[in-house]
Every structure is written in C-alpha cells, then in structure tokens.
Design an enzyme around this catalytic site. Structure first.
Site, PDB file in Angstrom:
ATOM      1  N   ARG A 225     -18.232  -2.442   9.355  1.00 28.91           N
ATOM      2  CA  ARG A 225     -16.909  -2.219   9.942  1.00 28.91           C
ATOM      3  C   ARG A 225     -16.788  -0.778  10.416  1.00 28.91           C
ATOM      4  O   ARG A 225     -17.256   0.125   9.735  1.00 28.91           O
ATOM      5  CB  ARG A 225     -15.823  -2.485   8.887  1.00 28.91           C
ATOM      6  CG  ARG A 225     -15.346  -3.912   8.837  1.00 28.91           C
ATOM      7  CD  ARG A 225     -14.553  -4.228   7.584  1.00 28.91           C
ATOM      8  NE  ARG A 225     -13.466  -3.293   7.300  1.00 28.91           N
ATOM      9  CZ  ARG A 225     -12.646  -3.411   6.244  1.00 28.91           C
ATOM     10  NH1 ARG A 225     -12.805  -4.408   5.393  1.00 28.91           N
ATOM     11  NH2 ARG A 225     -11.690  -2.554   6.044  1.00 28.91           N
TER      12      ARG A 225
ATOM     13  N   ARG B 107      -9.728   7.473   4.464  1.00 28.92           N
ATOM     14  CA  ARG B 107      -9.052   6.343   3.805  1.00 28.92           C
ATOM     15  C   ARG B 107      -8.847   6.624   2.323  1.00 28.92           C
ATOM     16  O   ARG B 107      -7.836   6.229   1.748  1.00 28.92           O
ATOM     17  CB  ARG B 107      -9.875   5.058   4.002  1.00 28.92           C
ATOM     18  CG  ARG B 107      -9.875   4.608   5.454  1.00 28.92           C
ATOM     19  CD  ARG B 107     -10.843   3.473   5.688  1.00 28.92           C
ATOM     20  NE  ARG B 107     -10.379   2.238   5.093  1.00 28.92           N
ATOM     21  CZ  ARG B 107     -11.156   1.184   4.888  1.00 28.92           C
ATOM     22  NH1 ARG B 107     -12.418   1.222   5.223  1.00 28.92           N
ATOM     23  NH2 ARG B 107     -10.656   0.104   4.348  1.00 28.92           N
TER      24      ARG B 107
ATOM     25  N   ARG C 168       0.822  -1.214   0.000  1.00 24.22           N
ATOM     26  CA  ARG C 168       0.000   0.000   0.000  1.00 24.22           C
ATOM     27  C   ARG C 168       0.850   1.256   0.000  1.00 24.22           C
ATOM     28  O   ARG C 168       0.300   2.354  -0.014  1.00 24.22           O
ATOM     29  CB  ARG C 168      -0.882   0.016   1.248  1.00 24.22           C
ATOM     30  CG  ARG C 168      -2.322  -0.439   1.001  1.00 24.22           C
ATOM     31  CD  ARG C 168      -3.058  -0.332   2.318  1.00 24.22           C
ATOM     32  NE  ARG C 168      -4.476  -0.219   2.204  1.00 24.22           N
ATOM     33  CZ  ARG C 168      -5.325  -1.223   2.449  1.00 24.22           C
ATOM     34  NH1 ARG C 168      -4.888  -2.409   2.743  1.00 24.22           N
ATOM     35  NH2 ARG C 168      -6.612  -1.015   2.397  1.00 24.22           N
TER      36      ARG C 168
END
Ligand code: ADP
Ligand code: AMP
Length: 214
Positions: A160, A171, A88
């Site tokens: 979640r 994010r 990532r």
C-alpha cells in the site's frame, strides 16, 4: 456484540477483526477498506479521502462519522458488529456514542491491540494487500502460497502507498496524537480490554476470544 478495535496502524486490528467477525458471525466494518473501495471506484468520497490518506493523515471527521453511523443502522448489524479503524479521534467516538445512545444501544468492548512503535515499521513494510479482494498478508508472518499472488482470488499483491516507511512515520505520530487518547476514553467507560499484539496471530486471537467468551 458491539466491538471496536483500537491500536496503532499495523498493530493487527484488521487481521483479528476478520477472525472475530467469522467466529461470532457479525459484520466486519473497516473504514480504511471503505475508503480504499471508494478510491478504486473513483467516487467523490474516494477522491477526497485519498488526498489525506496519501499523506498519512486522517480523513476529516465529517467524511467518516455519518458513513459509519449509517452503516451500523443497517439490518445486518442488529446482532452486533466489529468496527476496525473507527473511531480514530475523540469527536468520532463521541459521535458514535451519541448515535448509539439515540438507538438505546452502547458498545460492549474496546479491544486495544498493543504493539510498540519499534515493531510497526516492520509489520507495515512487510504487509501486502490484494488489488482484487483486499485480503491482507505479510511477507514473513502471513505469506501467500505463491509469492505475489492472492490465495483467495489469484490477483496481484501490492505494498500500500501509505505503508511506505516515510508515510508510516507520519501515521504513527498521527496515531499518538489523535487516536491514542481513545484508550483512556474507553477505559473511563469501563469497556477497555488490552491484548499483547506482539504475540503470534493465533495467540492474540485466543486472548481476544478469552475476553469475548465462547
Ligand atoms: P492494522 O489493521 O492494525 O493496520 P493488519 O491486521 O493489517 O494491521 O496487520 C499489519 C501487518 O502485520 C499485516 O501484514 C499482517 O499480516 C501482520 N500481522 C498482523 N498481526 C500479526 C502478528 N500478531 N504477528 C505478526 N504479524 C502480524
Ligand atoms: P486503515 O486501513 O485503517 O489503516 O486506514 C487507512 C487510512 O484511511 C488512514 O491512515 C486514514 O487516512 C483513513 N482512515 C481510515 N479510518 C479512518 C477514520 N476513522 N478517521 C479518519 N481517517 C480514517
């Protein structure tokens, strides 16, 4: 076959990675799943990872790289694997390349599941995860047979914490800043393959199998 999945959070990496793992009989290695299992089991790694995950931030490279490198050295990975959610960051990609280079190996494909930001919040606010086995659903696009109950193990489904809209925005910005540069990184290595992730799951899977071959 050694494959990595690229794409924004919620693009459908996990959905496709599971299907690829099944079809090609290779392990599906999801760093997000590994962290969530550690959180559930109350490990030190889980405690550390949670503080970052809850804020929509990436877990520091030093907590991720060794874990993945150790995993891909295991016996079940000798015929390949599919990495979902790793790398990532550029340093993660470099550390994977270095470790593979030392083993005389390299990645075969980097599959980029391309989904524009405007679809992502919808995808993630509708995602539901099983508290028991971790299976993933979507309230509209991949519903369970019985609402709120996992088809696989019968446990309860949850949204979640990091899929709540305020965390999703964070994010996404972390994705654009730290992960998107990997697209050019793997393009430069000649292994990048783009697929249109806005299509139906089966259409996306067909596009991927066309790339990977029968
Ligand atoms: P990622 O692993 O990239 O974070 P997921 O595979 O968990 O993403 O997918 C995010 C959500 O979108 C899930 O609820 C999943 O069921 C749903 N989803 C995945 N692929 C598609 C698709 N092609 N069309 C519609 N919904 C999808
Ligand atoms: P995912 O299930 O892939 O969406 O990952 C959930 C969260 O776990 C991410 O938002 C990060 O906080 C953390 N995470 C998963 N994989 C990595 C990684 N390779 N590097 C850093 N953090 C990660």
């Amino acid at each position: 076959m050694k494959i990595i999945m690229l794409g924004a959070p919620g693009a459908g990496k996990g959905t496709q990675a599971k299907k690829i793992a099944e079809k090609y009989q290779i392990p599906h290695i999801s760093t997000g799943d590994i962290f969530r299992a550690n959180i559930k089991n109350g490990t030190e790694l889980g405690k550390k990872a949670k503080t970052y995950m809850d804020q929509g931030l990436l877990v520091p490279d030093e907590l991720v790289c060794d874990l993945v490198v150790d995993r891909v050295k295991q016996e079940d990975c000798k015929n390949g694997y599919i990495l979902d959610g790793f790398p990532r960051t550029i340093p993660q990609a470099e550390s994977l390349d270095e470790a593979l280079g030392q083993m005389g190996e390299s990645l075969d494909y980097a599959i980029n599941v391309d989904v524009p930001d405007e679809h992502i919040v919808n995808r993630m606010s509708g995602r539901r995860a099983c508290v028991g086995c971790g299976a993933t659903y979507h309230i509209v696009y991949a519903p369970t047979k019985k609402e709120g109950v996992c088809d696989v193990c019968g446990a309860e489904l949850i949204l979640r914490d990091d899929d709540k809209p305020e965390t999703v925005q964070k994010r996404l910005s972390v994705y654009h800043e730290q992960t998107q540069p990997l697209i050019d990184y793997y393009k430069g290595k000649g292994i990048l393959k783009d697929v249109d992730g806005t299509k139906d799951m089966d259409v996306v899977f067909q596009a991927i199998t066309d790339i990977l071959g029968a």
